[in-house]
Design a protein around this motif. Structure first.
Motif, PDB file in Angstrom:
ATOM      1  N   ALA A   1      45.683  30.108  40.159  1.00  0.00           N
ATOM      2  CA  ALA A   1      44.206  30.889  40.168  1.00  0.00           C
ATOM      3  C   ALA A   1      44.215  31.967  39.200  1.00  0.00           C
ATOM      4  N   ASP A   2      43.193  32.525  38.664  1.00  0.00           N
ATOM      5  CA  ASP A   2      42.807  33.581  37.787  1.00  0.00           C
ATOM      6  C   ASP A   2      41.784  34.253  38.186  1.00  0.00           C
ATOM      7  N   ILE A   3      42.012  35.574  38.055  1.00  0.00           N
ATOM      8  CA  ILE A   3      40.793  36.369  38.673  1.00  0.00           C
ATOM      9  C   ILE A   3      40.510  37.530  37.233  1.00  0.00           C
ATOM     10  N   VAL A   4      39.149  37.860  37.252  1.00  0.00           N
ATOM     11  CA  VAL A   4      38.700  38.842  36.534  1.00  0.00           C
ATOM     12  C   VAL A   4      38.006  39.946  37.340  1.00  0.00           C
ATOM     13  N   PHE A   5      38.341  41.328  37.186  1.00  0.00           N
ATOM     14  CA  PHE A   5      37.906  42.230  37.996  1.00  0.00           C
ATOM     15  C   PHE A   5      36.841  42.837  37.001  1.00  0.00           C
ATOM     16  N   LEU A   6      35.500  42.884  37.640  1.00  0.00           N
ATOM     17  CA  LEU A   6      34.166  43.356  36.963  1.00  0.00           C
ATOM     18  C   LEU A   6      33.896  44.884  37.295  1.00  0.00           C
ATOM     19  N   ALA A   7      34.252  45.225  38.353  1.00  0.00           N
ATOM     20  CA  ALA A   7      33.857  46.413  38.875  1.00  0.00           C
ATOM     21  C   ALA A   7      35.072  46.861  40.276  1.00  0.00           C
ATOM     22  N   ALA A   8      35.070  48.322  40.077  1.00  0.00           N
ATOM     23  CA  ALA A   8      35.984  48.820  41.268  1.00  0.00           C
ATOM     24  C   ALA A   8      35.314  48.754  42.593  1.00  0.00           C
ATOM     25  N   ALA A   9      35.955  48.306  43.618  1.00  0.00           N
ATOM     26  CA  ALA A   9      35.578  48.738  45.109  1.00  0.00           C
ATOM     27  C   ALA A   9      36.230  50.160  45.527  1.00  0.00           C
ATOM     28  N   ARG A  10      35.067  50.604  46.232  1.00  0.00           N
ATOM     29  CA  ARG A  10      35.753  52.071  47.075  1.00  0.00           C
ATOM     30  C   ARG A  10      35.566  51.966  48.597  1.00  0.00           C
ATOM     31  N   GLY A  11      36.045  52.933  49.165  1.00  0.00           N
ATOM     32  CA  GLY A  11      36.000  53.128  50.342  1.00  0.00           C
ATOM     33  C   GLY A  11      34.544  53.142  50.870  1.00  0.00           C
ATOM     34  N   GLY A  12      34.197  52.381  51.732  1.00  0.00           N
ATOM     35  CA  GLY A  12      32.952  52.135  52.599  1.00  0.00           C
ATOM     36  C   GLY A  12      32.238  50.987  52.049  1.00  0.00           C
ATOM     37  N   ASP A  13      32.690  50.435  50.871  1.00  0.00           N
ATOM     38  CA  ASP A  13      32.029  49.091  50.431  1.00  0.00           C
ATOM     39  C   ASP A  13      32.433  47.871  51.422  1.00  0.00           C
ATOM     40  N   VAL A  14      31.299  47.277  51.227  1.00  0.00           N
ATOM     41  CA  VAL A  14      31.710  45.670  52.057  1.00  0.00           C
ATOM     42  C   VAL A  14      31.637  44.787  51.073  1.00  0.00           C
ATOM     43  N   LEU A  15      32.555  43.771  51.029  1.00  0.00           N
ATOM     44  CA  LEU A  15      32.888  42.874  50.006  1.00  0.00           C
ATOM     45  C   LEU A  15      32.671  41.327  50.762  1.00  0.00           C
ATOM     46  N   ASP A  16      31.817  40.580  49.688  1.00  0.00           N
ATOM     47  CA  ASP A  16      31.551  39.256  50.392  1.00  0.00           C
ATOM     48  C   ASP A  16      31.845  38.238  49.519  1.00  0.00           C
ATOM     49  N   ALA A  17      32.609  36.953  49.800  1.00  0.00           N
ATOM     50  CA  ALA A  17      33.022  36.106  48.848  1.00  0.00           C
ATOM     51  C   ALA A  17      32.273  34.833  49.102  1.00  0.00           C
TER      52      ALA A  17
ATOM     53  N   ASP B   1      25.914  43.263  43.224  1.00  0.00           N
ATOM     54  CA  ASP B   1      26.924  43.422  41.980  1.00  0.00           C
ATOM     55  C   ASP B   1      28.061  42.478  42.176  1.00  0.00           C
ATOM     56  N   VAL B   2      28.155  41.787  41.324  1.00  0.00           N
ATOM     57  CA  VAL B   2      29.744  40.949  41.150  1.00  0.00           C
ATOM     58  C   VAL B   2      30.872  41.905  41.042  1.00  0.00           C
ATOM     59  N   MET B   3      31.936  41.795  41.906  1.00  0.00           N
ATOM     60  CA  MET B   3      32.680  42.597  41.708  1.00  0.00           C
ATOM     61  C   MET B   3      33.972  41.938  41.106  1.00  0.00           C
ATOM     62  N   CYS B   4      34.117  40.740  41.334  1.00  0.00           N
ATOM     63  CA  CYS B   4      35.154  40.059  40.537  1.00  0.00           C
ATOM     64  C   CYS B   4      34.749  38.543  40.507  1.00  0.00           C
ATOM     65  N   GLU B   5      35.328  37.646  39.565  1.00  0.00           N
ATOM     66  CA  GLU B   5      35.276  36.423  39.502  1.00  0.00           C
ATOM     67  C   GLU B   5      36.705  35.733  39.683  1.00  0.00           C
ATOM     68  N   PHE B   6      36.742  34.733  40.631  1.00  0.00           N
ATOM     69  CA  PHE B   6      37.988  34.004  40.744  1.00  0.00           C
ATOM     70  C   PHE B   6      38.004  32.737  40.664  1.00  0.00           C
ATOM     71  N   ARG B   7      38.667  32.145  39.744  1.00  0.00           N
ATOM     72  CA  ARG B   7      38.636  30.591  39.561  1.00  0.00           C
ATOM     73  C   ARG B   7      39.969  30.249  39.982  1.00  0.00           C
ATOM     74  N   GLY B   8      39.774  29.108  40.898  1.00  0.00           N
ATOM     75  CA  GLY B   8      41.189  28.335  41.535  1.00  0.00           C
ATOM     76  C   GLY B   8      41.073  27.037  41.150  1.00  0.00           C
ATOM     77  N   ARG B   9      42.123  26.637  41.361  1.00  0.00           N
ATOM     78  CA  ARG B   9      42.551  25.040  40.923  1.00  0.00           C
ATOM     79  C   ARG B   9      43.399  24.670  42.163  1.00  0.00           C
ATOM     80  N   SER B  10      43.112  23.264  42.825  1.00  0.00           N
ATOM     81  CA  SER B  10      43.950  22.991  44.008  1.00  0.00           C
ATOM     82  C   SER B  10      44.267  21.488  43.781  1.00  0.00           C
ATOM     83  N   HIS B  11      45.077  20.963  44.618  1.00  0.00           N
ATOM     84  CA  HIS B  11      46.021  19.885  44.594  1.00  0.00           C
ATOM     85  C   HIS B  11      45.855  19.594  45.748  1.00  0.00           C
ATOM     86  N   GLN B  12      45.479  17.855  45.821  1.00  0.00           N
ATOM     87  CA  GLN B  12      45.300  17.205  47.026  1.00  0.00           C
ATOM     88  C   GLN B  12      46.808  16.709  47.439  1.00  0.00           C
ATOM     89  N   LEU B  13      46.968  16.678  48.918  1.00  0.00           N
ATOM     90  CA  LEU B  13      48.486  16.536  49.072  1.00  0.00           C
ATOM     91  C   LEU B  13      48.609  14.858  49.311  1.00  0.00           C
TER      92      LEU B  13
END
Length: 96
Positions: free
Chosen positions: A43-59, A79-91
């Motif tokens: 996975a890779d993640i890009v942070f676009l904004a800072a989260a602070r106390g009292g914020d509620v984050l949703d994915a 507000d988009v706080m971060c973008e996460f790009r993930g890669r998976s592997h099937q077992l």
């Protein structure tokens, strides 16, 4: 995920790992929502904004392709706080 005041550092910003947590959870839910058992491969993640106390984050996770690529946005309200790009592997099939 609610960011409590005990979860912020000296500049009153939440640790970046806290934003990774809802993103990774959304990633896990997305890749295991269909088909054979699957695990994270990277996975890779890009942070676009800072989260602070009292914020509620949703994915929100979205399947980007049919071969194990996912996009997850972590938001605070509209507000988009971060973008996460993930890669998976099937077992391979489990054998008894």
């Amino acid at each position: 995920m609610a960011i409590g005041l005990e979860m912020v550092n000296g500049p009153s910003i939440a640790h970046d790992g806290l934003m990774c947590s809802p993103a990774d959870t959304g990633f896990t839910c997305a890749y295991n929502s269909w088909g054979p058992p699957t695990v994270a491969a990277g996975a890779d993640i890009v942070f676009l904004a800072a989260a602070r106390g009292g914020d509620v984050l949703d994915a929100c996770a979205q399947i980007r392709t049919s071969y194990g690529r996912y996009g997850i946005s972590v938001r605070r309200d509209d507000d988009v706080m971060c973008e996460f790009r993930g890669r998976s592997h099937q077992l391979p099939e489990c054998r008894a």
